[in-house]
Design an enzyme around this catalytic site. Structure first.
Site, PDB file in Angstrom:
ATOM      1  N   ASP A 428      11.419  53.548  -0.864  1.00  0.00           N
ATOM      2  CA  ASP A 428      12.239  53.866  -2.029  1.00  0.00           C
ATOM      3  C   ASP A 428      12.496  55.379  -2.044  1.00  0.00           C
ATOM      4  OD1 ASP A 428      13.313  52.727  -4.713  1.00  0.00           O
ATOM      5  OD2 ASP A 428      12.298  54.595  -5.236  1.00  0.00           O
ATOM      6  N   GLU A 471      18.498  51.982  -3.888  1.00  0.00           N
ATOM      7  CA  GLU A 471      17.982  52.999  -2.972  1.00  0.00           C
ATOM      8  C   GLU A 471      16.734  52.523  -2.240  1.00  0.00           C
ATOM      9  OE1 GLU A 471      16.274  53.879  -7.083  1.00  0.00           O
ATOM     10  OE2 GLU A 471      18.111  53.135  -6.200  1.00  0.00           O
TER      11      GLU A 471
END
Length: 547
Positions: A428, A471
């Site tokens: 992440d 993301e």
């Protein structure tokens, strides 16, 4: 297409009529012989199936009676389930009967109080079907795998899983109250040995095979066919036997006591090729006789047809020359037979017309082939583009979430089957919302593309990289040993991202959660949850790190 001359046709017609006559007779006789052989084979197999089913039923009833009588022993009726004499009784019984894999007593709460060799003592069997049924009355159950017991017993010699038949009976004290259950697990191999020994009394050269089928048609034995479905109609044929799928099969239901929770069929079958071999020998003899008769008639017909067919054969040879584009083709246009003369004239005029049209067709075919080739190439490229759109993320170029889910399921199934571990990395981007808010979504998209490229460049060719969502990225590692262990690969990715310069943004860091598949995982969801939990631990510990 294979063609023949006129003389060949006449010869074949004469020979064929004689052969057809003998074939009709031969097949009729063969059909009668085949049906009689099927009847004899089916009745023989039915007798074998009946004797096998009866023998198996007797053995099952004896074991159930044995357990039932043992549960009524005075030492058990006293109510002390920990009495040493109980163990003595069970050990004597299991030593005299090699088919018993386990025997023990459980109290009314389902806790095993005593068991032969101490197996499963103090463990709870309250949820086991044999215990629940044994609390109500005598019980005989279908074969199953006992996971706890199989871990404590040596595995099958041929690598097959251990399977057991359950017997149970209630233990009642002098007042008639149920205080526990006496249970026994018999080896499934004991049942199969009974069936095989009964069938092997027949001549082994007949290739007779025995199967055990449950009530809904699923094969229980042999192991190589376990799980296959048998048509219900073949188990309940009015005559007791059927022929189909390459076998003559006889089916008999195993007589079972009223308290038994099983409904089995014994199917004894034999390949049709072996059962019908005598009838086939008779049919082959008739066929050979028909062939010899056809040869004799054919020789006579060939001699009669030769005089008529020669002029037509000359026309056919000339036409073949035209077809092969060879010069010198001559078509006789005069003959004593009017039809043959007209045929020569017509073929000669058609040949001239066809030669002129052939050139036009060649040009048209060349243009059509070029068009088809171009359309085929366009379609192939379109299919390739559609496949990539279905499996790859449109922004980053790595695999998408849908393809990741499929790959994760494939790895989980492979792990369950082979025990070959694999790992999952969840990655992440730290503070990515700040990038979008500060520089705009276009710059954020560029950051995601560069992140995907960095992750792919720092993983191996065998690793699987996908965009998990937003993301987040996911990496599946099929190899987890040194030197490229999951934590090493994860640290390499983290360091590569931290050291990279991102246009406009500068430095970007990632947090990574690592999880390795474990035997206790029931599905891939457990692996995902662990990796996600580790990811949030990495973020909670300050980001830009691996957990």
């Amino acid at each position: 297409m294979i063609t023949a001359s006129l003389r060949s046709h006449l010869t074949l017609w004469f020979a064929g009529l004689s052969l057809l006559t003998l074939l009709i007779v031969g097949f009729y006789v063969g059909h009668i012989a085949t049906e009689q052989m099927k009847q004899a084979s089916g009745n023989s197999l039915l007798g074998t199936a009946r004797s096998t089913a009866a023998l198996l039923a007797v053995q099952l009833r004896e074991r159930q009676l044995e357990v039932s009588l043992l549960s009524k022993a005075p030492v058990l009726r006293k109510g002390d389930l920990d009495a040493p004499d109980i163990m003595t009784l069970m050990e004597l019984r299991t030593q005299s009967r090699a088919e018993y894999a386990w025997m023990g007593v459980a109290d009314a709460e389902g806790r095993v109080r005593q068991a032969v060799n101490g197996l499963l003592v103090n463990q709870s069997v309250q949820q086991r079907p044999w215990f629940q049924a044994g609390m109500r009355g005598e019980y005989t159950g279908d074969p199953h795998e006992a996971v706890l017991l199989a871990k404590l017993l040596p595995g099958a010699a041929n690598g097959e899983p251990l399977r057991f038949i359950d017997f149970a009976a209630p233990i009642r004290n002098a007042n008639g109250e149920t205080i526990g259950v006496l249970g026994a697990h018999a080896h499934w191999s004991w049942v199969t040995q009974i069936v095989d020994s009964a069938v092997m009394q027949k001549d082994a050269t007949l290739n007779i095979e025995a199967l055990i089928i449950d009530f809904d048609g699923k094969v229980l034995y042999p192991e190589i066919l376990a799980g296959e479905q048998m048509p219900p109609a073949s188990l309940r044929a009015p005559s007791g036997w059927t022929s189909g799928n390459g076998y003559v099969s006889a089916s008999v239901a195993v007589p079972s006591p009223s308290n038994a929770n099983l409904s089995w069929y014994i199917v004894v079958r034999q390949p049709l090729d072996i059962a019908l071999q005598p009838a086939r020998v008779l049919l082959y003899k008739l066929l050979i006789l028909g062939v010899l008769a056809a040869i004799v008639f054919g020789l006579v017909a060939y001699y009669l047809a030769s005089s008529l067919s020669r002029p037509i054969e000359r026309l056919a040879r000339s036409a073949k020359q035209v077809q092969d584009q060879k010069p010198g083709a001559v078509f006789p246009q005069e003959h004593s037979v009017l039809e043959i003369a007209q045929l020569g004239q017509s073929i000669s005029s058609m040949t001239q017309s066809l030669l002129s049209k052939e050139r036009e067709l060649q040009d048209a075919n060349a243009s059509l082939e070029a068009t088809v080739a171009q359309r085929t190439a366009d379609l192939t490229q379109a299919n390739a583009d559609l496949l990539k759109l279905a499996t790859h993320d449109a922004l980053t170029g790595v695999f998408n979430r849908r393809r990741f889910d499929e790959k994760l399921a494939e790895n989980s199934l492979l792990f369950q089957r082979t025990g070959r571990a694999f790992a999952l990395l969840l990655i992440d981007a730290d503070y990515f919302k700040r990038v979008n808010d500060t520089y705009g979504h276009a710059v954020g998209d560029d950051v995601l593309c560069q992140l995907a490229a960095l992750i792919e460049s720092t993983t191996r060719a065998t690793d699987f990289v996908a965009r998990y969502g937003g993301e987040e990225f996911a990496v599946l590692l099929p190899e987890v040993e040194e030197p490229d262990s999951p934590d090493v690969v994860a640290e390499k990715i983290r360091a590569a991202v931290a050291a990279a310069q991102f246009p406009t943004v500068g430095q970007v860091t990632v947090s990574i959660g690592v999880s390795i598949a474990q035997p206790a995982d029931r599905d891939s969801l457990a692996l995902l949850k662990r990796a996600d939990r580790q990811l949030y631990e990495a973020k909670g510990a300050g980001r830009n790190r691996v957990a």
